[in-house]
Design a protein around this motif. Structure first.
Motif, PDB file in Angstrom:
ATOM      1  N   ASP A 180      21.846  -2.773  84.960  1.00  0.00           N
ATOM      2  CA  ASP A 180      22.416  -2.564  83.707  1.00  0.00           C
ATOM      3  C   ASP A 180      23.433  -3.684  83.496  1.00  0.00           C
ATOM      4  N   ARG A 181      23.776  -4.335  84.713  1.00  0.00           N
ATOM      5  CA  ARG A 181      24.430  -5.610  84.785  1.00  0.00           C
ATOM      6  C   ARG A 181      23.887  -6.636  85.877  1.00  0.00           C
ATOM      7  N   ALA A 182      24.224  -7.868  85.235  1.00  0.00           N
ATOM      8  CA  ALA A 182      23.576  -8.802  85.995  1.00  0.00           C
ATOM      9  C   ALA A 182      24.039 -10.062  85.961  1.00  0.00           C
ATOM     10  N   LEU A 183      23.840 -11.063  86.839  1.00  0.00           N
ATOM     11  CA  LEU A 183      24.223 -12.358  86.696  1.00  0.00           C
ATOM     12  C   LEU A 183      23.088 -13.245  85.970  1.00  0.00           C
ATOM     13  N   LEU A 184      23.348 -14.109  84.850  1.00  0.00           N
ATOM     14  CA  LEU A 184      22.568 -14.884  84.431  1.00  0.00           C
ATOM     15  C   LEU A 184      22.734 -16.251  84.996  1.00  0.00           C
ATOM     16  N   CYS A 185      21.682 -16.882  85.592  1.00  0.00           N
ATOM     17  CA  CYS A 185      22.016 -18.244  86.371  1.00  0.00           C
ATOM     18  C   CYS A 185      21.073 -19.337  85.551  1.00  0.00           C
ATOM     19  N   VAL A 186      21.535 -20.406  85.329  1.00  0.00           N
ATOM     20  CA  VAL A 186      20.886 -21.373  84.445  1.00  0.00           C
ATOM     21  C   VAL A 186      21.448 -22.942  84.966  1.00  0.00           C
ATOM     22  N   ASN A 187      20.137 -23.708  85.119  1.00  0.00           N
ATOM     23  CA  ASN A 187      20.642 -25.147  85.339  1.00  0.00           C
ATOM     24  C   ASN A 187      20.882 -25.690  83.672  1.00  0.00           C
ATOM     25  N   HIS A 188      21.576 -26.631  83.759  1.00  0.00           N
ATOM     26  CA  HIS A 188      22.014 -27.591  82.558  1.00  0.00           C
ATOM     27  C   HIS A 188      21.429 -28.919  82.984  1.00  0.00           C
ATOM     28  N   GLU A 189      20.211 -29.353  82.462  1.00  0.00           N
ATOM     29  CA  GLU A 189      19.739 -30.638  83.107  1.00  0.00           C
ATOM     30  C   GLU A 189      20.218 -31.815  82.631  1.00  0.00           C
ATOM     31  N   TYR A 190      20.196 -31.812  81.231  1.00  0.00           N
ATOM     32  CA  TYR A 190      20.596 -33.142  80.553  1.00  0.00           C
ATOM     33  C   TYR A 190      21.157 -33.163  79.224  1.00  0.00           C
ATOM     34  N   THR A 191      21.791 -34.263  78.704  1.00  0.00           N
ATOM     35  CA  THR A 191      22.641 -33.986  77.335  1.00  0.00           C
ATOM     36  C   THR A 191      21.640 -35.058  76.592  1.00  0.00           C
ATOM     37  N   ASN A 192      22.062 -34.873  75.273  1.00  0.00           N
ATOM     38  CA  ASN A 192      21.503 -35.753  74.082  1.00  0.00           C
ATOM     39  C   ASN A 192      22.653 -36.074  73.231  1.00  0.00           C
ATOM     40  N   GLU A 193      23.308 -36.974  73.639  1.00  0.00           N
ATOM     41  CA  GLU A 193      24.549 -37.477  73.045  1.00  0.00           C
ATOM     42  C   GLU A 193      24.361 -37.662  71.511  1.00  0.00           C
ATOM     43  N   ASN A 194      23.320 -38.288  70.977  1.00  0.00           N
ATOM     44  CA  ASN A 194      23.005 -38.452  69.785  1.00  0.00           C
ATOM     45  C   ASN A 194      22.975 -36.720  68.767  1.00  0.00           C
ATOM     46  N   LEU A 195      22.816 -35.979  69.608  1.00  0.00           N
ATOM     47  CA  LEU A 195      22.921 -34.604  68.891  1.00  0.00           C
ATOM     48  C   LEU A 195      24.164 -33.866  69.011  1.00  0.00           C
ATOM     49  N   MET A 196      25.066 -34.464  69.936  1.00  0.00           N
ATOM     50  CA  MET A 196      26.370 -33.869  70.495  1.00  0.00           C
ATOM     51  C   MET A 196      27.563 -34.398  69.785  1.00  0.00           C
ATOM     52  N   PHE A 197      27.452 -35.732  69.428  1.00  0.00           N
ATOM     53  CA  PHE A 197      28.674 -36.293  68.780  1.00  0.00           C
ATOM     54  C   PHE A 197      28.307 -37.146  67.470  1.00  0.00           C
ATOM     55  N   HIS A 198      28.952 -36.835  66.422  1.00  0.00           N
ATOM     56  CA  HIS A 198      29.009 -37.732  65.078  1.00  0.00           C
ATOM     57  C   HIS A 198      29.065 -39.133  65.430  1.00  0.00           C
ATOM     58  N   GLY A 199      28.176 -39.952  64.683  1.00  0.00           N
ATOM     59  CA  GLY A 199      28.387 -41.287  64.653  1.00  0.00           C
ATOM     60  C   GLY A 199      27.994 -41.962  66.133  1.00  0.00           C
ATOM     61  N   TRP A 200      27.546 -41.238  67.125  1.00  0.00           N
ATOM     62  CA  TRP A 200      27.233 -41.937  68.407  1.00  0.00           C
ATOM     63  C   TRP A 200      26.259 -43.225  68.341  1.00  0.00           C
TER      64      TRP A 200
END
Ligand code: FEO
Ligand code: CA
Ligand code: CA
Length: 705
Positions: free
Chosen positions: A183-203
């Motif tokens: 009923d309780r658990a640990l979600l474990c995930v990788n964060h592989e890479y970023t896409n700055e075009n979609l993260m920041f205005h005016g990149w």
């Protein structure tokens, strides 16, 4: 039920030209710095088996691409496959919470029939699940993870916030139990890479980005542990209010280097003269859960994070960099050397050697120091998954995801202890520090291929695990143990493994023991380079190999193998779905991550958008035995521009989790020019999703039934 084909030769469908498979150029730029656009780093003269066949026999003419089609249409597949080697029976031990006993769950029995109607081909900007199922977001980019993390504010993101928030582009997904009832658990995930075009205005570009933006992107890489809890008595999960177990790991987190290459001169830098302490983990792609309750995470396209303010001139360093795709000329791809000098190879030539490892993270101890496992070798690690050998040694299966690179296996020196008590766990936590390392050679049993289709109607054969390190000694001429482990690609080149079509997940079925290898694509393979294990020239849609260790022992040094799926549009005569009637299967393209449910069914997520028919990526399930064997169905599709990652099925078989990676990542996309608004109708945010079957509380149906 099975297809009966008329024998005869048919031409392959034309394969479109293009260097990126089906992916957008934007995805290629951000995920792997256009690795596919560059010449393949494997320029070794390690021969193709096609080359060997050419030498071994007098050739009658040019190789024909029609050979694969002839095989596929000419095989009474179900009958032929029925004679394939029986699956090995080597269950993988289930993960149990430390200090606790077996889970009180009721796993589904083997061979359960699949009951849902498959999701059709589509291009909608949403997660689509079968009728009778529902889904919800568990965590999205920017959601609070650690204590003190602020709520996400897209327009005002800061480094301090991102360091404690859910990272970008989750890939690997795992669920580790926290209690006996799950009923309780640990979600474990990788964060592989970023896409700055979609993260920041005016990149505009890495060269013009602010250092704050570079550091936000660095903080959005890495790994996350999030406590989750079941919603009522359903298959849905949500984040728990408790955050005591939660953790973000990023490019600034302390790692310790373990194994035979720890302390090597090859790993020493000005900041770490010991060669044992590394800051951060890069481009974590897939992974695996160990039976002792840790998570393995693969550092994949790490090469892209290194810039050069001066050309690299040392010939040996240039050769080593080239084999890993690391820059040797002045320039940058991500600009990170502007934020931290260690990412400038002119200043710190050994820093790249400190990445490209499998890392082991203990999610049950938020204070633990994650470890880089040098015994498992250094390459562009997709992931690592564990089986336990007959004698108790731990075996890790691994893929090196690059065109023409290899499949590897590690076998520990010491043996796994079953207990979840503290001493057993401490022992198991050292299992991957020392052992033997092998690389795979696949030999077809139809030597006339590719001049003519395999005479036995199968792409199959035998194989061997070629030793690189055994009993602590190098088996590679002219290379020390440290050199073999730090420059594993160069070591493997010398022993003659098979050049594969981008090995992604390599994972043993915990029920049958058969190891499945996802080979995602290789559009550059020429007709002269095909072999029985990689039989398709210009392999745009990928294939899946099933490998059975001899004697059903994961530590064996020999194996048998056969191709079980040749992906692509089922109407295409070159495709193959384990012998099943192709008029009934869903089309699949570019298999990437694989997983298994407790009844042994094979789940596959794809990275092939727009695929052979321009449809969205998704998550599929295929039975591997029984009457329905090969009946592959699409269980879910992901939004526009996204890749489907994970997937994970909870140990009770009631919930599927997957990662919607890079929604809206379409060429030309920016924060103002959006191609996806997943999941909240605003800027697209990569997210982990939970999928369950809708039933009244208390009824516990299994996913896929
Ligand atoms: Fe990150 Fe090989 O996929
Ligand atoms: Ca054969
Ligand atoms: Ca992958």
């Amino acid at each position: 039920m099975s297809e009966t084909h008329s024998a005869g030769r048919r031409r392959l469908l034309p394969v479109l030209n293009g260097s990126h498979g089906g992916r957008s150029a934007m995805t290629c730029t951000y995920r792997c710095a256009d690795a596919c656009s560059h010449p393949a780093p494997n320029t070794s003269d390690n021969e193709y088996f096609g080359d060997m066949a050419e030498k071994a026999m007098s050739r009658r003419g040019l190789l024909r691409t029609g050979a694969l089609a002839a095989f596929v249409v000419g095989t009474g597949s179900a009958t032929a496959l029925a004679t394939a080697p029986a699956a090995a029976a080597r269950p993988v031990a289930a993960v149990r919470p430390p200090g606790d006993n077996d889970l009180r769950i009721d796993p589904p029995e083997l061979g359960r029939p699949i009951g849902f109607l498959p999701v059709g081909d589509n291009t909608v900007d949403a997660v689509v699940v079968p009728n009778g199922y529902d889904w919800s977001v568990v965590m999205a980019w920017g959601d609070p993870v650690e204590e003190g993390a602020p709520d996400f504010d897209f327009d005002n993101q800061t480094v301090e916030a991102q360091l404690k928030q859910f990272g970008y582009n989750a890939d690997f997904v795992a669920v580790l139990p926290l209690d006996r009832n799950l009923d309780r658990a640990l979600l474990c995930v990788n964060h592989e890479y970023t896409n700055e075009n979609l993260m920041f205005h005016g990149w505009s570009s890495p060269a013009e980005a602010s250092v704050e933006q570079l550091r936000i992107a660095m903080a959005a890489h890495g790994f996350a542990v999030v406590e989750i809890e079941r919603v009522g008595d359903t298959g849905e999960w949500k984040p728990a209010k408790r955050r005591k177990n939660n953790r973000r790991i990023h490019t600034g987190t302390d790692f310790v280097v373990v194994g035979p290459a720890a302390g090597s001169d090859l790993l020493k830098t000005s900041a770490d003269p010991s060669g044992t302490k590394v800051l951060g983990t890069l481009n974590n792609c897939a992974g695996g859960v160990t039976p002792w309750g840790t998570v393995l995470s693969g550092e994949e396209n790490f090469h892209q994070y290194f810039g050069a303010t001066a050309a690299v001139t040392d010939p040996l360093t240039r050769e080593r960099y080239a084999r890993y795709g690391i820059r040797t000329t002045i320039g940058t791809s991500r600009g990170w050397e502007r934020a931290e000098q260690r990412f400038d190879v002119a200043a710190e030539p050994n820093e790249p050697n400190r990445h490209g490892w499998i890392v082991e993270i203990d999610p049950y101890d938020p204070t633990s120091t994650p470890r880089k496992l040098t015994a498992l070798g250094r390459f562009k690690h997709e992931g690592a998954t564990i089986a336990i050998a007959d004698d108790g040694r731990a075996v890790a299966y691994m893929g090196d995801d690059e065109r023409y690179d290899y499949v590897y296996k590690f076998v520990s020196s010491n043996t796994y202890r079953q207990g979840t008590d503290k001493r057993s766990r401490q022992h198991n936590l050292t299992l991957l520090d020392e052992g033997d390392l092998y690389v795979a050679r696949f030999t077809g049993n139809s030597p006339e291929f590719p001049d003519s289709p395999p005479d036995d109607g199968l792409f199959d054969g035998t194989g061997e695990w070629l030793p690189l390190i055994v009993n602590g000694e190098s088996k590679v001429d002219g290379m020390s143990v440290e050199e073999v482990l730090v420059f594993t690609r160069l070591a493997a080149d010398k022993v003659g493994p098979t050049k594969m079509d981008r090995p992604e997940d390599v994972e043993p079925n915990p029920v049958t023991g058969t190891v499945y290898i996802a080979l995602t694509n290789n559009t550059r393979r020429t007709p002269g380079e095909v072999d029985e294990a990689n039989p398709r020239p210009e392999n745009k849609f990928g294939h899946v190999i099933a490998l059975d260790e001899d004697g059903s022992d994961a530590a064996a040094t020999t194996f048998t193998w056969s191709i079980v799926i040749v992906c692509g549009n089922p109407d295409d005569p070159e495709t193959y779905y384990d012998g099943f009637d192709k008029s009934q299967v869903s089309q699949i393209s570019c298999p990437d991550n694989v997983a298994f449910d407790p009844s042994g069914r094979l789940w596959i997520s794809t990275d092939g958008m727009p695929g052979p028919s321009g449809v969205n990526d998704g998550m599929y399930v295929m039975p591997v035995e029984g009457e329905d064997k090969g009946h592959l169905r699409r269980f879910l599709s992901v939004p526009t521009g996204a890749e489907c990652c994970g997937p994970a099925i909870t140990p009770d078989g009631r919930t599927a989790l997957m990662a919607v990676q890079h929604p809206g990542e379409v060429d030309g996309a920016t924060t103002e020019n959006r191609f996806s608004t997943f999941p909240y109708g605003d800027q697209p945010r990569p997210a982990v999703v939970t999928v369950w079957r809708k039933t009244p509380d208390g009824v516990r149906p299994y996913i896929g039934d």
